[in-house]
Design a protein around this motif. Structure first.
Motif, PDB file in Angstrom:
ATOM      1  N   VAL A  83       0.859  -1.182   0.000  1.00  0.00           N
ATOM      2  CA  VAL A  83       0.000   0.000   0.000  1.00  0.00           C
ATOM      3  C   VAL A  83       0.897   1.235   0.000  1.00  0.00           C
ATOM      4  O   VAL A  83       1.823   1.343   0.796  1.00  0.00           O
ATOM      5  CB  VAL A  83      -0.932   0.009   1.223  1.00  0.00           C
ATOM      6  N   HIS A  88      -4.527   3.121   0.141  1.00  0.00           N
ATOM      7  CA  HIS A  88      -4.980   2.643  -1.169  1.00  0.00           C
ATOM      8  C   HIS A  88      -6.198   3.446  -1.629  1.00  0.00           C
ATOM      9  O   HIS A  88      -6.873   4.116  -0.841  1.00  0.00           O
ATOM     10  CB  HIS A  88      -5.299   1.150  -1.113  1.00  0.00           C
ATOM     11  N   THR A 172       0.296  -6.280   0.708  1.00  0.00           N
ATOM     12  CA  THR A 172      -0.644  -5.206   1.055  1.00  0.00           C
ATOM     13  C   THR A 172      -1.382  -5.458   2.358  1.00  0.00           C
ATOM     14  O   THR A 172      -1.799  -4.515   3.037  1.00  0.00           O
ATOM     15  CB  THR A 172      -1.691  -5.016  -0.053  1.00  0.00           C
ATOM     16  N   LEU A 216      -1.363   1.623  -4.794  1.00  0.00           N
ATOM     17  CA  LEU A 216      -0.606   0.404  -4.528  1.00  0.00           C
ATOM     18  C   LEU A 216       0.753   0.530  -5.206  1.00  0.00           C
ATOM     19  O   LEU A 216       0.824   0.837  -6.401  1.00  0.00           O
ATOM     20  CB  LEU A 216      -1.348  -0.828  -5.062  1.00  0.00           C
TER      21      LEU A 216
END
Length: 240
Positions: A83, A88, A172, A216
């Motif tokens: 992220v 995000h 993430t 991202l």
């Protein structure tokens, strides 16, 4: 047909990927893998599993063209997907019936398996909300738009791997499903447009699109990767 394997003018690289279940970034070999082609017509016994049929294809390639391959651990470039700073930009899934779609405009079917693409009030292409779907469409000037509904991060990882041809590791920590849209120019098409007015439009790479449009960030690094290495083969197969 579950009892038949048929292919025409299939590149050896494709056949090896199919037989050993590897991705392009896991396969190393000479450039001739891409310009050596075969036609195959083979029968498969009833009830054969996909895994066993792949083993049969492996044996076929070994026996008929003398294919020699070996697994090796090699250091390769991989990407860790994280992220980006600021968080995000993926959207929470919209329920069915949302999205401000214009039902008076015609819809089209794209992709395989095909999914329905509609248009919103502004004429932009959208996937109907409330149902898992992923599609990509051309939007002019060499640009590609990916549309996702209720998709997991694994779908974005697969798109990134297909574009970068490198292993992508999800760092993430995102475990939900999301709606998203992002635009980019595929590698090799970063050229000035011949269409008047399009040359000045933004032409983001897929790395730029992930960071700026999705929040991202794919970070490259070196890591050991299990590779299938092709050492030799004969272009001309032995007779049936």
């Amino acid at each position: 047909d579950p009892e038949r394997f048929s292919c025409t003018h299939a590149a050896l690289r494709f056949l090896i990927m199919r037989a050993w279940g590897v991705m392009p970034y896991n396969l190393s070999g000479p450039s001739s893998l891409d310009d050596t082609y075969y036609n195959i017509e083979a029968k498969i016994p009833p009830g054969t599993s996909k895994a066993d049929s792949n083993l049969m294809l492996q044996r076929l390639l070994v026996e008929r063209i003398g294919l020699v391959v070996r697994h090796e651990i090699r250091e390769q470039t991989v990407y860790e997907l994280m992220v980006a700073k600021g968080g995000h930009k993926l959207r929470e899934p919209e329920p069915a019936g949302a999205g401000g779609l214009d039902d008076s405009l015609p819809s089209t079917m794209v992709g395989y398996p095909p999914v329905r693409v509609v248009r919103d009030k502004n004429g932009n292409q959208q996937l109907p909300p409330g149902k898992t779907a992923l599609a990509h469409v051309g939007i002019g000037g060499g640009m590609v738009r990916y549309l996702g509904r209720m998709e997991a991060i694994s779908s974005l990882v697969a798109v990134l791997e297909g574009s970068l041809h490198h292993l992508v590791i999800d760092r993430t920590g995102l475990t939900g499903t999301y709606d998203f849209t992002f635009d980019f120019v595929p590698e090799g098409l970063m050229l000035p447009s011949e269409v008047p007015g399009e040359a000045d439009l933004p032409r983001p790479s897929i790395l730029d699109a992930f960071e700026r449009q999705l929040g991202l960030k794919p970070e490259p690094k070196k890591a050991p990767v299990d590779m299938l290495v092709v050492y030799s083969f004969n272009r001309v197969p032995i007779e049936n």
